[in-house]
Each structure stands twice: as structure tokens, then as C-alpha cells.
Scaffold this motif. Structure first.
Motif, PDB file in Angstrom:
ATOM      1  N   TYR A  28       0.839  -1.188   0.000  1.00 18.17           N
ATOM      2  CA  TYR A  28       0.000   0.000   0.000  1.00 18.17           C
ATOM      3  C   TYR A  28       0.874   1.238   0.000  1.00 18.17           C
ATOM      4  O   TYR A  28       1.991   1.225   0.524  1.00 18.17           O
ATOM      5  CB  TYR A  28      -0.909   0.014   1.242  1.00 18.17           C
ATOM      6  CG  TYR A  28      -1.803  -1.195   1.300  1.00 18.17           C
ATOM      7  CD1 TYR A  28      -3.051  -1.181   0.704  1.00 18.17           C
ATOM      8  CD2 TYR A  28      -1.374  -2.368   1.912  1.00 18.17           C
ATOM      9  CE1 TYR A  28      -3.869  -2.304   0.716  1.00 18.17           C
ATOM     10  CE2 TYR A  28      -2.171  -3.498   1.930  1.00 18.17           C
ATOM     11  CZ  TYR A  28      -3.422  -3.458   1.329  1.00 18.17           C
ATOM     12  OH  TYR A  28      -4.209  -4.571   1.340  1.00 18.17           O
ATOM     13  N   ILE A  29       0.359   2.305  -0.579  1.00 19.62           N
ATOM     14  CA  ILE A  29       1.054   3.591  -0.513  1.00 19.62           C
ATOM     15  C   ILE A  29       0.718   4.188   0.845  1.00 19.62           C
ATOM     16  O   ILE A  29      -0.406   4.631   1.077  1.00 19.62           O
ATOM     17  CB  ILE A  29       0.621   4.510  -1.672  1.00 19.62           C
ATOM     18  CG1 ILE A  29       1.050   3.895  -3.000  1.00 19.62           C
ATOM     19  CG2 ILE A  29       1.205   5.910  -1.491  1.00 19.62           C
ATOM     20  CD1 ILE A  29       0.564   4.624  -4.227  1.00 19.62           C
ATOM     21  N   THR A  30       1.690   4.166   1.745  1.00 18.69           N
ATOM     22  CA  THR A  30       1.470   4.612   3.116  1.00 18.69           C
ATOM     23  C   THR A  30       2.155   5.945   3.414  1.00 18.69           C
ATOM     24  O   THR A  30       1.902   6.546   4.448  1.00 18.69           O
ATOM     25  CB  THR A  30       1.986   3.566   4.116  1.00 18.69           C
ATOM     26  OG1 THR A  30       3.385   3.356   3.885  1.00 18.69           O
ATOM     27  CG2 THR A  30       1.238   2.246   3.967  1.00 18.69           C
ATOM     28  N   ASP A  31       3.017   6.382   2.516  1.00 18.13           N
ATOM     29  CA  ASP A  31       3.774   7.625   2.696  1.00 18.13           C
ATOM     30  C   ASP A  31       3.538   8.492   1.461  1.00 18.13           C
ATOM     31  O   ASP A  31       3.604   7.993   0.334  1.00 18.13           O
ATOM     32  CB  ASP A  31       5.262   7.281   2.832  1.00 18.13           C
ATOM     33  CG  ASP A  31       6.109   8.499   3.111  1.00 18.13           C
ATOM     34  OD1 ASP A  31       6.125   9.432   2.278  1.00 18.13           O
ATOM     35  OD2 ASP A  31       6.796   8.515   4.145  1.00 18.13           O
ATOM     36  N   PRO A  32       3.260   9.776   1.630  1.00 13.61           N
ATOM     37  CA  PRO A  32       3.017  10.642   0.474  1.00 13.61           C
ATOM     38  C   PRO A  32       4.123  10.597  -0.574  1.00 13.61           C
ATOM     39  O   PRO A  32       3.843  10.679  -1.784  1.00 13.61           O
ATOM     40  CB  PRO A  32       2.902  12.035   1.087  1.00 13.61           C
ATOM     41  CG  PRO A  32       2.444  11.796   2.491  1.00 13.61           C
ATOM     42  CD  PRO A  32       3.097  10.495   2.896  1.00 13.61           C
TER      43      PRO A  32
END
Length: 194
Positions: A28-32
Motif C-alpha cells: 500500500y502507498i502509506t507515505d506521500p
């Protein structure tokens, strides 16, 4: 998109694999900083904005339910998405997110809950002149269940999936170009591939 309708007015867009690069399966994209727009995606959204179409993000993000990110992390990721689009003169009219685990709600695609929520919030949305665009069959099924037209995005050179989508396109830019053109010239036939 549908027979008898000459103009698509609302575009429901998936996020990962549609607007931005999709992380590997199970990630998952968890950091911008991890969010990277796909080539042509911002331009496609800008074109929709300029033509007066409504653009609504509808995305499953169960990384929240799995404890891999917080709601604040997700908000920060979407703030980056908004900033990247804004840098290209584009914007989203609304964002709808399902943060739940599979089977825990009625909003997780392929169920139509996110689209139905947008239709409640924007009563002028007519499913008959709306389209759902995404890179998975769950996007197509959610759109179909909500009564919208559907577009499945499959990258160039990828063999076609067995899909119930009205249209298959290589990327968002191609899909938007075709749908805006068809709005001027008539409807898109089911089963087309571009």
C-alpha cells in the motif's frame, strides 16, 4: 457511454493504477512520497476539469484496516495527490475512500457503496451519464452495480482480460480522450478496445 446518451458528465476514477503508479500486490502507498502520478493522468484530469466534467475519486484503501497506515497517513497521501494534480492545473471534485477489510462493509469495491455515497452527496449525478474508470474488474463491477458506464484500463501490450467493461483502454489519457470525443460525436459501443 450508454446508448442514447451523448455526453458523460461524471467520471468516477480509481486511484492506484489509474491516476498513480500501483504498488506491488499486497503493498500500500502509506507515505506521500511513494505516490507518483502515471504519465498523462494529470493532463487527463485537467482536460475533464476544463470541459466541466465532475471528477470523483473512489478508492479501496484497506491498508488502514490492516494497521499499515492511519487515517491521517491516508489523508496526507491524498493531500500529495491533490498537490501533484494542482501543479498540472487539475483537481478532484471529491474523494471517497473505503478503508475497510474485505466483507466488513458495503462500500468496498466491487460493491457500489462509494459511488452511491457520491450520488447522495451530489444529487445531480445521473448514473446514466456517468462512467467508472479503473484498472481492475472490481472497479468495473462497482460501476456496473451503480448503473454507470465502465472502462477497464490495461497497460499497453497486456493481453485483454475477460471483462464486462463497456470499453478497454491502455491508460486514463486514452480513455478520457475517447470519451470526450464520443461525447461530441455520439456514444461508444460496448466491448471496444483502444
Amino acid at each position: 457511454m450508454k446508448a442514447g446518451h451523448a455526453e458523460v458528465r461524471t467520471f468516477f476514477l480509481d486511484r492506484d493504477g489509474t491516476l498513480n503508479a500501483k504498488p506491488p500486490e499486497g503493498r500500500y502507498i502509506t507515505d506521500p512520497a511513494e505516490l507518483v502520478l502515471l504519465p498523462g493522468a494529470a493532463g487527463a484530469v485537467r482536460e475533464l476539469n476544463a470541459s466541466g466534467r465532475r471528477v470523483v475519486l473512489v478508492t479501496n484503501q484497506r491498508g488502514v484496516a490492516r494497521g499499515l497506515m492511519t487515517s491521517a497517513d491516508l489523508t496526507a497521501v491524498h493531500a500529495r495527490l491533490a498537490a501533484l494534480l494542482r501543479a498540472h492545473g487539475a483537481f478532484l471534485d471529491a474523494v471517497y475512500v473505503c478503508p475497510h477489510e474485505v466483507g466488513a462493509c458495503d462500500c468496498r469495491k466491487p460493491l457500489p457503496g462509494l459511488l452511491k455515497a457520491a450520488m447522495r452527496d451530489f444529487p445531480d449525478i445521473d448514473p446514466a451519464d456517468s462512467v467508472t474508470i479503473g484498472d481492475s474488474e472490481s472497479d468495473v463491477l462497482a460501476g456496473r452495480a451503480a448503473g454507470t458506464g465502465t472502462v477497464l484500463l490495461q497497460g499497453p501490450g497486456k493481453p485483454p482480460d475477460n471483462t464486462s467493461a463497456d470499453l478497454v483502454a491502455t491508460d486514463l489519457r486514452t480513455a478520457v480522450g475517447l470519451l470526450l470525443m464520443s461525447s461530441k460525436n455520439g456514444c461508444v459501443s460496448k466491448g471496444g478496445r483502444v
